[in-house]
Design an enzyme around this catalytic site. Sequence first.
Site, PDB file in Angstrom:
ATOM      1  N   ASP A  54      -3.036   3.468  -5.299  1.00 39.27           N
ATOM      2  CA  ASP A  54      -2.221   3.381  -4.079  1.00 39.27           C
ATOM      3  C   ASP A  54      -1.466   4.681  -3.819  1.00 39.27           C
ATOM      4  O   ASP A  54      -1.464   5.216  -2.716  1.00 39.27           O
ATOM      5  CB  ASP A  54      -1.159   2.283  -4.240  1.00 39.27           C
ATOM      6  CG  ASP A  54      -1.648   0.920  -3.770  1.00 39.27           C
ATOM      7  OD1 ASP A  54      -2.851   0.773  -3.563  1.00 39.27           O
ATOM      8  OD2 ASP A  54      -0.805   0.035  -3.615  1.00 39.27           O
ATOM      9  N   GLU A  79       4.490   3.003   1.487  1.00 39.16           N
ATOM     10  CA  GLU A  79       4.941   1.916   0.635  1.00 39.16           C
ATOM     11  C   GLU A  79       5.342   2.410  -0.755  1.00 39.16           C
ATOM     12  O   GLU A  79       6.233   1.850  -1.380  1.00 39.16           O
ATOM     13  CB  GLU A  79       3.799   0.895   0.517  1.00 39.16           C
ATOM     14  CG  GLU A  79       4.134  -0.236  -0.400  1.00 39.16           C
ATOM     15  CD  GLU A  79       3.260  -1.457  -0.181  1.00 39.16           C
ATOM     16  OE1 GLU A  79       2.133  -1.302   0.296  1.00 39.16           O
ATOM     17  OE2 GLU A  79       3.732  -2.549  -0.502  1.00 39.16           O
ATOM     18  N   ILE A 155      -3.140   0.724   0.522  1.00 35.68           N
ATOM     19  CA  ILE A 155      -4.034  -0.448   0.408  1.00 35.68           C
ATOM     20  C   ILE A 155      -3.181  -1.680   0.663  1.00 35.68           C
ATOM     21  O   ILE A 155      -2.339  -2.032  -0.172  1.00 35.68           O
ATOM     22  CB  ILE A 155      -4.700  -0.579  -0.983  1.00 35.68           C
ATOM     23  CG1 ILE A 155      -5.538   0.659  -1.300  1.00 35.68           C
ATOM     24  CG2 ILE A 155      -5.585  -1.831  -1.033  1.00 35.68           C
ATOM     25  CD1 ILE A 155      -6.227   0.623  -2.656  1.00 35.68           C
ATOM     26  N   ASP A 156      -3.364  -2.283   1.826  1.00 35.91           N
ATOM     27  CA  ASP A 156      -2.661  -3.539   2.089  1.00 35.91           C
ATOM     28  C   ASP A 156      -3.477  -4.650   1.437  1.00 35.91           C
ATOM     29  O   ASP A 156      -4.702  -4.595   1.434  1.00 35.91           O
ATOM     30  CB  ASP A 156      -2.528  -3.774   3.598  1.00 35.91           C
ATOM     31  CG  ASP A 156      -1.668  -4.996   3.891  1.00 35.91           C
ATOM     32  OD1 ASP A 156      -0.611  -5.142   3.256  1.00 35.91           O
ATOM     33  OD2 ASP A 156      -2.062  -5.802   4.733  1.00 35.91           O
ATOM     34  N   THR A 158      -3.155  -5.643  -1.917  1.00 34.91           N
ATOM     35  CA  THR A 158      -3.631  -5.120  -3.220  1.00 34.91           C
ATOM     36  C   THR A 158      -4.089  -6.245  -4.143  1.00 34.91           C
ATOM     37  O   THR A 158      -4.993  -6.035  -4.937  1.00 34.91           O
ATOM     38  CB  THR A 158      -2.544  -4.285  -3.938  1.00 34.91           C
ATOM     39  OG1 THR A 158      -1.287  -4.837  -3.652  1.00 34.91           O
ATOM     40  CG2 THR A 158      -2.572  -2.861  -3.511  1.00 34.91           C
TER      41      THR A 158
END
Length: 378
Positions: A54, A79, A155-156, A158
């Site tokens: 990520d 994020e 990466i949404d 995860t």
Amino acid sequence: MAGLLKALVSASEKAADIARLCRHEEPLFQLLVAEKTGADKNRRFLQDFKTLADVLIQEVIKHDLGTEFPELQGHIGGEESNEFTSAQGETVAVRVCGTVGETAALLGSVLAPEQAAAELLAAAAHRDVVLGDAALDGVALSIPPGDLAIWIDPIDSTNEYIGGCEDVVPVDGISPAGLCSALVLIGAYDRCSGCPVLGVINEPFFRRDPLTHRWQGRYHWGIAYQDTRLCSLSPPPPPRPPPRVVLSRAEGPGVRAALDPLCGGRLHFAAGAGYKMLCVILGLADAYVLSEGSTFAWDACAPHAILRALGGGTVALAEALRARRVGDTGPPPELLYNRPAEGVVGAERWANRGGLVAYVHPQHLEAVLDALVAVPGL
Ligand code: 2IP
Ligand code: CA
């Protein structure tokens, strides 16, 4: 603008390649598997491998956009924090270095002794992306990058990425879970107004090539700037009753009970905030409703820009219901991306507190708000 849009799409393609690489290449896949099974977890190195994937993806996007558009430097958020602790206890700031060798050495210091994994990731981070997309070349719109800021969700979903389920059967076209809900989200918003203006959603695991069995991706983009609305997709077809609403599996009984009759007793469920917004963008769902503050600016910014490009939007649910209850008949308030919450720290500063409703056709938004206005606690 075409330059910036192309840069966002290229960055999302590189990010999607890294996401796929971690599943295709054995030294990387083994690290993901260790994560999934819990075997060896945190013994090989002090943080999760998925977090490194990520963070690296986020740093690659930041690096590529910041290099091409120096005006964006310092205005690209995401994020993840890029600070890592090496097995020796030193803090390492993960970043893309001047050369592949330097990046491999830096990643190696976090991943040691997994040198092969570090080299594969470094090569992917330095790869040049070639886009062959005539539609992107045709976008002529001028918007100064210095007016914009960026939110990245590398990466949404995860959990679905790590879980790696490949054969989840869709329900009415909506996949309830699985790898296909893992997405790369890159959104640009106006620094002053906080409105989303440009969004790219990349689906790294869209489908498998029938011959090679390797995953193939696809991407979507949208622009909503001043009076201009442009999108890689056509707007979904006109509303057909009853509306189809997609929810998180974590959604509470009050919201489910209020929406169930509106949807003819058929609610849909899916993983991933970005994936549920994509379902609305693609016309698979008419609305995504979330009553909790469990999504963040980086989850919503890119899909929200695309929804606006299609004539829809994403409203702040609690505020919209409050306005309705006092008889305010103005347009419900949309989510904004430049306002951290006061009195909280960390990721919570950027939570979409009070939930959201994503929609394309305003009549679906109205129907959902009508159904929810009397739900206690919202
Ligand atoms: C998460 C992830 C979760 C989702 C949550 C997101 O992002 O997509 O699946 O919860 O809202 O913020 P749900 O699946 O219940 O909607 P990430 O995976 O990037 O933490
Ligand atoms: Ca996310």
